[in-house]
Motif scaffolding. Structure first.
Motif, mmCIF file in Angstrom:
data_model
loop_
_atom_site.group_PDB
_atom_site.id
_atom_site.type_symbol
_atom_site.label_atom_id
_atom_site.label_comp_id
_atom_site.label_asym_id
_atom_site.label_seq_id
_atom_site.Cartn_x
_atom_site.Cartn_y
_atom_site.Cartn_z
ATOM 1 N N GLY A 1 0.776 -1.232 0.000
ATOM 2 C CA GLY A 1 0.000 0.000 0.000
ATOM 3 C C GLY A 1 0.807 1.282 0.000
ATOM 4 N N LEU A 2 1.936 1.316 0.705
ATOM 5 C CA LEU A 2 2.706 2.561 0.762
ATOM 6 C C LEU A 2 3.258 2.917 -0.610
ATOM 7 N N TYR A 3 3.833 1.924 -1.302
ATOM 8 C CA TYR A 3 4.329 2.169 -2.652
ATOM 9 C C TYR A 3 3.196 2.585 -3.595
ATOM 10 N N ASP A 4 2.045 1.924 -3.468
ATOM 11 C CA ASP A 4 1.002 2.107 -4.462
ATOM 12 C C ASP A 4 0.203 3.384 -4.269
ATOM 13 N N ILE A 5 -0.235 3.655 -3.039
ATOM 14 C CA ILE A 5 -1.102 4.820 -2.819
ATOM 15 C C ILE A 5 -0.645 5.731 -1.684
ATOM 16 N N GLY A 6 0.107 5.201 -0.719
ATOM 17 C CA GLY A 6 0.630 6.082 0.326
ATOM 18 C C GLY A 6 1.548 7.149 -0.236
ATOM 19 N N CYS A 7 2.195 6.818 -1.349
ATOM 20 C CA CYS A 7 3.090 7.780 -1.994
ATOM 21 C C CYS A 7 2.349 9.049 -2.405
ATOM 22 N N TYR A 8 1.059 8.937 -2.725
ATOM 23 C CA TYR A 8 0.273 10.119 -3.096
ATOM 24 C C TYR A 8 0.100 11.057 -1.902
ATOM 25 N N ALA A 9 -0.169 10.485 -0.738
ATOM 26 C CA ALA A 9 -0.325 11.316 0.456
ATOM 27 C C ALA A 9 0.949 12.093 0.745
ATOM 28 N N ILE A 10 2.076 11.425 0.609
ATOM 29 C CA ILE A 10 3.369 12.062 0.857
ATOM 30 C C ILE A 10 3.632 13.139 -0.188
ATOM 31 N N ASN A 11 3.446 12.789 -1.443
ATOM 32 C CA ASN A 11 3.754 13.718 -2.526
ATOM 33 C C ASN A 11 2.907 14.980 -2.471
ATOM 34 N N THR A 12 1.596 14.813 -2.245
ATOM 35 C CA THR A 12 0.725 15.989 -2.253
ATOM 36 C C THR A 12 0.935 16.859 -1.013
ATOM 37 N N ALA A 13 1.274 16.249 0.123
ATOM 38 C CA ALA A 13 1.580 17.058 1.307
ATOM 39 C C ALA A 13 2.850 17.871 1.093
ATOM 40 N N ARG A 14 3.857 17.271 0.487
ATOM 41 C CA ARG A 14 5.083 18.007 0.172
ATOM 42 C C ARG A 14 4.786 19.170 -0.766
ATOM 43 N N TYR A 15 3.868 18.948 -1.705
ATOM 44 C CA TYR A 15 3.469 19.990 -2.650
ATOM 45 C C TYR A 15 2.729 21.116 -1.935
ATOM 46 N N LEU A 16 1.741 20.769 -1.124
ATOM 47 C CA LEU A 16 0.940 21.797 -0.460
ATOM 48 C C LEU A 16 1.737 22.564 0.588
ATOM 49 N N LEU A 17 2.585 21.851 1.325
ATOM 50 C CA LEU A 17 3.341 22.487 2.405
ATOM 51 C C LEU A 17 4.669 23.056 1.916
ATOM 52 N N ASP A 18 4.984 22.797 0.655
ATOM 53 C CA ASP A 18 6.163 23.382 0.018
ATOM 54 C C ASP A 18 7.419 23.145 0.848
ATOM 55 N N GLY A 19 7.620 21.877 1.224
ATOM 56 C CA GLY A 19 8.799 21.563 2.022
ATOM 57 C C GLY A 19 8.953 20.067 2.195
ATOM 58 N N GLU A 20 9.939 19.708 3.008
ATOM 59 C CA GLU A 20 10.246 18.300 3.261
ATOM 60 C C GLU A 20 10.070 17.986 4.746
ATOM 61 N N PRO A 21 9.516 16.802 5.068
ATOM 62 C CA PRO A 21 9.339 16.459 6.478
ATOM 63 C C PRO A 21 10.670 16.261 7.191
ATOM 64 N N GLU A 22 10.691 16.642 8.452
ATOM 65 C CA GLU A 22 11.901 16.493 9.262
ATOM 66 C C GLU A 22 11.984 15.125 9.920
ATOM 67 N N ARG A 23 10.824 14.516 10.191
ATOM 68 C CA ARG A 23 10.794 13.183 10.776
ATOM 69 C C ARG A 23 9.429 12.560 10.496
ATOM 70 N N VAL A 24 9.405 11.228 10.474
ATOM 71 C CA VAL A 24 8.162 10.527 10.182
ATOM 72 C C VAL A 24 8.033 9.317 11.099
ATOM 73 N N MET A 25 6.792 8.867 11.260
ATOM 74 C CA MET A 25 6.532 7.628 11.986
ATOM 75 C C MET A 25 5.364 6.912 11.312
ATOM 76 N N GLY A 26 5.495 5.602 11.154
ATOM 77 C CA GLY A 26 4.456 4.844 10.486
ATOM 78 C C GLY A 26 4.070 3.596 11.253
ATOM 79 N N LEU A 27 2.790 3.264 11.201
ATOM 80 C CA LEU A 27 2.255 2.038 11.786
ATOM 81 C C LEU A 27 1.754 1.179 10.636
ATOM 82 N N PHE A 28 2.299 -0.026 10.492
ATOM 83 C CA PHE A 28 2.012 -0.883 9.353
ATOM 84 C C PHE A 28 1.314 -2.159 9.800
ATOM 85 N N ASP A 29 0.341 -2.599 8.996
ATOM 86 C CA ASP A 29 -0.240 -3.926 9.154
ATOM 87 C C ASP A 29 0.044 -4.693 7.867
#
Length: 334
Positions: free
Chosen positions: A174-202
């Motif tokens: 899922g992260l490769y297929d569609i989670g990448c959209y959430a990351i990409n569009t947030a980077r676009y809207l916020l015009d920057g790069e995240p400093e740290r991330v945390m993920g919970l996977f099933d």
């Protein structure tokens, strides 16, 4: 400008159903050839879609001197190999997301792009849709105050073990297929790069791929992305951009229909029942056509490529950090 001649690697569904028809409707691109691993499949697709040339191998298409751009919709684990081969053959490359399986591979592609003097871009078609440009414009205008958070949901249900999205050996999940959209569009809207991330996977115990992911990304300026993406939930897409004085909601953020209007809503937050809500309609368009035209104009030197290989490397760094977080159960830096 003369139309740019495109060649398509493989008869993948997204190419046949979405990208090829969109390119054929574009102002600056034409699909001149398609290739498959067998002549029969390539010929059938060419006849069905009115493509002039069909090749029974990817190598034959890459050897065609008329082809200027290669569209690569192959399974994820083949993105790097065939994008590199296309560059070595002197072609520009538009590759489906994820561009590669990690940032190290993306960096190799960036180096090859530089050596070849050819363009490479990741096919995030959503960035070309006018609704996203409008959302970014409103978010940056101060109308909803200071933007503090982006919330995204993207899900569908697919448990077919033969589907490439469920094949761990092919870069599924899922992260490769569609989670990448959430990351990409947030980077676009916020015009920057995240400093740290945390993920919970099933992870699906039988398929071995991530089927449910919830993630948080902390951006500079005390701004957050939170998202859930899933490959075994009911279909859902929604994005909310939250500010100190209001919010923007995107009804169909990623698979916007080409034949119908899309809608965003701006709400000033005066109450919880939409008293300050304005619905904005965006005229129908094909985001794949817009993507193809933009890339073709960049190939002709008519305008710069808005999102090139460098952006793709940055997106892959964030994806890598989420995968590391799944293993460490903690915060990770891209």
């Amino acid at each position: 400008m003369d139309k740019v001649k495109w060649g398509v690697l493989s008869t993948a569904k997204i190419g046949l159903s979405q990208v090829v028809p969109a390119l054929q409707a574009s102002e600056h691109a034409t699909v001149a050839a398609i290739a498959s691993r067998g002549q029969g499949a390539a010929q059938a697709a060419a006849v069905s879609l009115g493509i002039p040339k069909a090749y029974g191998s990817y190598e034959e298409l890459l050897a065609d001197p008329e082809i200027e751009v290669v569209y690569n919709p192959l399974p994820n684990h083949l993105h790097l190999t065939w994008s590199l081969k296309a560059l070595e053959a002197g072609k520009h490359v538009l590759c489906e997301k994820p561009l590669t399986l990690d940032a190290g591979e993306a960096a190799k592609l960036a180096e090859a792009s530089s050596r070849a003097g050819r363009l490479v871009a990741e096919a995030f078609m959503v960035r070309h849709h006018p609704q996203w440009r409008l959302v970014k414009e409103i978010a940056g205008s101060g109308r909803i105050g200071e933007v503090r958070a982006v919330q995204t949901v993207f899900s569908y249900f697919n448990s077919d073990p033969s589907n490439i999205r469920n094949r761990a050996d092919m870069g599924g999940g899922g992260l490769y297929d569609i989670g990448c959209y959430a990351i990409n569009t947030a980077r676009y809207l916020l015009d920057g790069e995240p400093e740290r991330v945390m993920g919970l996977f099933d992870t699906d115990p039988a398929l071995g791929v991530d089927r449910l992911i919830s993630g948080i990304a902390a951006f500079p300026g005390h701004r957050h992305l939170s998202f859930t993406c899933a490959t075994q939930l009911s279909p859902c897409q929604h994005v909310r951009v939250l500010g100190t004085r209001g919010r923007i909601e995107v009804a169909v953020p990623f698979n916007a229909p080409s034949g119908a209007p899309t809608h965003i809503a701006v709400d000033d937050g005066r109450d919880l029942v939409g008293g300050g809500r304005e619905e904005i309609e965006i005229a129908p368009c094909d985001q794949y056509t817009l993507q193809g035209d933009a890339f073709s104009r960049a190939v002709r030197g008519e305008e710069p490529l808005e999102w090139g290989i460098a952006d793709a490397v940055l997106n892959m760094r964030v994806i890598d950090a989420f995968f590391r977080s799944a293993r460490s159960a903690g915060w990770e830096q891209p």
